[in-house]
Design an enzyme around this catalytic site. Structure first.
Site, PDB file in Angstrom:
ATOM      1  N   GLU A 158     -21.196  19.089  27.319  1.00  0.00           N
ATOM      2  CA  GLU A 158     -20.169  18.052  27.456  1.00  0.00           C
ATOM      3  C   GLU A 158     -19.071  18.417  28.449  1.00  0.00           C
ATOM      4  OE1 GLU A 158     -18.744  17.240  23.495  1.00  0.00           O
ATOM      5  OE2 GLU A 158     -20.565  16.175  22.960  1.00  0.00           O
ATOM      6  N   GLU A 337     -27.369  16.065  20.668  1.00  0.00           N
ATOM      7  CA  GLU A 337     -26.470  15.987  19.502  1.00  0.00           C
ATOM      8  C   GLU A 337     -26.354  14.545  19.041  1.00  0.00           C
ATOM      9  OE1 GLU A 337     -22.470  17.642  19.883  1.00  0.00           O
ATOM     10  OE2 GLU A 337     -23.259  19.369  20.970  1.00  0.00           O
TER      11      GLU A 337
HETATM   12  C1  FCB Z   1     -19.351  17.523  20.053  1.00  0.00           C
HETATM   13  C2  FCB Z   1     -19.357  19.020  20.330  1.00  0.00           C
HETATM   14  C3  FCB Z   1     -19.767  19.831  19.143  1.00  0.00           C
HETATM   15  C4  FCB Z   1     -19.174  19.303  17.863  1.00  0.00           C
HETATM   16  C5  FCB Z   1     -19.433  17.823  17.722  1.00  0.00           C
HETATM   17  C6  FCB Z   1     -18.923  17.215  16.452  1.00  0.00           C
HETATM   18  O1  FCB Z   1     -18.538  16.855  20.946  1.00  0.00           O
HETATM   19  O2  FCB Z   1     -20.266  19.306  21.366  1.00  0.00           O
HETATM   20  O3  FCB Z   1     -19.393  21.168  19.383  1.00  0.00           O
HETATM   21  O4  FCB Z   1     -17.840  19.611  17.815  1.00  0.00           O
HETATM   22  O5  FCB Z   1     -18.864  17.152  18.806  1.00  0.00           O
END
Ligand code: FCB
Length: 430
Positions: A158, A337
């Site tokens: 990110e 994610e």
């Molecule tokens: C994302 C991050 C991860 C975690 C999630 C909830 O943005 O990459 O580390 O904090 O959010």
């Protein structure tokens, strides 16, 4: 009648973690220093003690039907001071990868997940152009150590969230709130990614990307032209422009050099997508935001049906939208994610299921998705928010370090094992 969706035979299923959030005792990085300086609610401390417990944690992941696992390497462990490599730490990560392989879990390795060695931070961190060389050297060292064992790589987690959280909002080290620095950091992240991409490719047939946080930006007041303008400009800057740089080598943004953008052309082999929620944007004088400021969900967005303890809305249709939109880049998509910290475990399962359904709808519409990694395998240290939010498939009791598998994890395990999803028919309107 529900229908069955069959995923491709080699589909990757699993969950992710990041070093600082789970390992514990990461004493040589800038987040640790930030926590010790009392800048957050609570320090990460021993976290989940995953550095010691990775074998038993991977046993749990394998028992839940996973065939892949994402984790990050802690740069500050392998290079605790400039140019000094800690062989024991490097050997540890070799062991981590072997432990995954022994259990049939495909490793997905992140090189940078928000934290930096303290020596990098003290030398100006990502605002110092030299970080590009340091990151390149670090990549070389890791690829020399793990290159034969790992195929899937995420260079930087990110990047735009990193910039926003650490250089615009000042929520993490160095706590800057400075747009000019933020743009300089953006430039260095792009260069570091491009250099790292090439080093990884020179070492073998690797699959390399970033994990791109790809939210949907919605105007707070949909009818108000200035909110609409702010939302679309934020989207352009945060989502589209950044991805155009790494694919087409094109992006015009003040403060980032065109040579940097051109060099980043074609440096994604797949698109790593992190998706959680929508952001509601309102135009207004908001010096610390990118362009607009976000607004109170309850007041402005009538279609918000559920809000997590982090204040994030739940909107699986936006996941569908993100996937169909991401697919326009012509790259396979890997969900690196997606998850929630909803406290009621049935709600967690509903979140997971609805997002898997949205993903299969996108796949039926022709989007090539190659894997899905839930965030996170374990409850963990959620940065400035501390240990409060619980994203884990597995609950962690921080006092005893005991693990308990949640029911949602067992239901997700059935999807992973069967490699199919039963999809409920669309509900009748009205
Ligand atoms: C994302 C991050 C991860 C975690 C999630 C909830 O943005 O990459 O580390 O904090 O959010």
């Amino acid at each position: 009648m529900p229908s069955e969706f069959a995923f491709p035979k080699d589909f990757l299923w699993g969950a992710g973690t990041s070093a600082h959030q789970v390992e514990g005792d990461n004493v040589h990085n800038d987040w640790w220093a930030w926590e010790q300086a009392g800048r957050v609610k609570e320090p990460s401390g021993l976290a989940c003690d995953h550095y010691q417990r990775f074998e038993s944690d991977f046993d749990l992941a394998a028992s839940l039907g996973h065939n892949a696992h994402r984790f990050s390497i802690e740069w500050s462990r392998v290079e605790p001071s400039k140019g000094q490599w800690d062989e024991a730490a490097l050997a540890h990560y070799v062991e981590v990868v072997r432990a995954l392989r022994r259990r049939g879990l495909e490793p997905v390795v992140t090189l940078h997940h928000y934290t930096n060695p303290q020596w990098v931070a003290e030398a100006g961190g990502w605002a110092n152009a030299k970080v590009v060389d340091w990151f390149a050297r670090y990549t070389e060292r890791i690829v020399k150590t793990l290159g034969d064992l790992v195929r899937w790589w995420i260079t930087i987690n990110e990047p735009m969230v990193y910039v926003h959280m650490h250089y615009v909002e000042g929520e993490g080290p160095p706590g800057a709130r400075d747009m000019r620095q933020a743009l300089r950091v953006t430039e260095h992240l792009i260069r570091a990614h491009a250099v790292s991409y090439r080093i990884l490719h020179d070492a073998g047939p690797m699959q390399v990307s970033i994990a791109k946080y790809l939210p949907v930006f919605i105007p707070c007041r949909r009818w108000w032209p200035l909110d609409r303008w702010a939302a679309s400009l934020t989207d352009r800057l945060f989502n589209e422009g950044f991805l155009e740089a790494l694919t087409a080598g094109q992006w015009r943004v003040p403060g980032v050099r065109q040579t940097t953008i051109r060099e980043a052309r074609a440096t994604l082999d797949f698109l790593g997508v992190n998706f959680y929620r929508r952001h509601f944007i309102r135009w207004g004088p908001a010096p610390r935001q990118w362009l607009g400021s976000s607004c109170d969900l309850g007041h402005h967005a009538r279609d918000v049906t559920e809000i997590t303890p982090m204040g994030w809305d739940v909107h699986p249709d936006s996941f569908f939208h993100t996937l169909t939109r991401g697919a326009r880049l012509g790259l396979p998509i890997f969900i690196t994610e997606n998850g929630t910290c909803l406290t009621d475990d049935e709600r967690r399962w509903q979140y997971l299921l609805r997002h898997l359904e949205a993903m299969t709808r996108a796949m039926e519409a022709g989007v090539k998705v190659i894997g899905y990694l839930y965030w996170s395998l374990l409850d963990n240290f959620e940065w400035a928010k501390g240990f409060g939010p619980r994203f884990g498939l597995i609950e962690v009791d921080y006092a005893t370090q005991q693990r308990r598998i949640r029911e949602s994890a067992r239901r997700y395990a059935q999807v992973c094992r069967r490699n199919t999803l039963s999809i409920a028919p669309p509900r009748a309107a009205g």
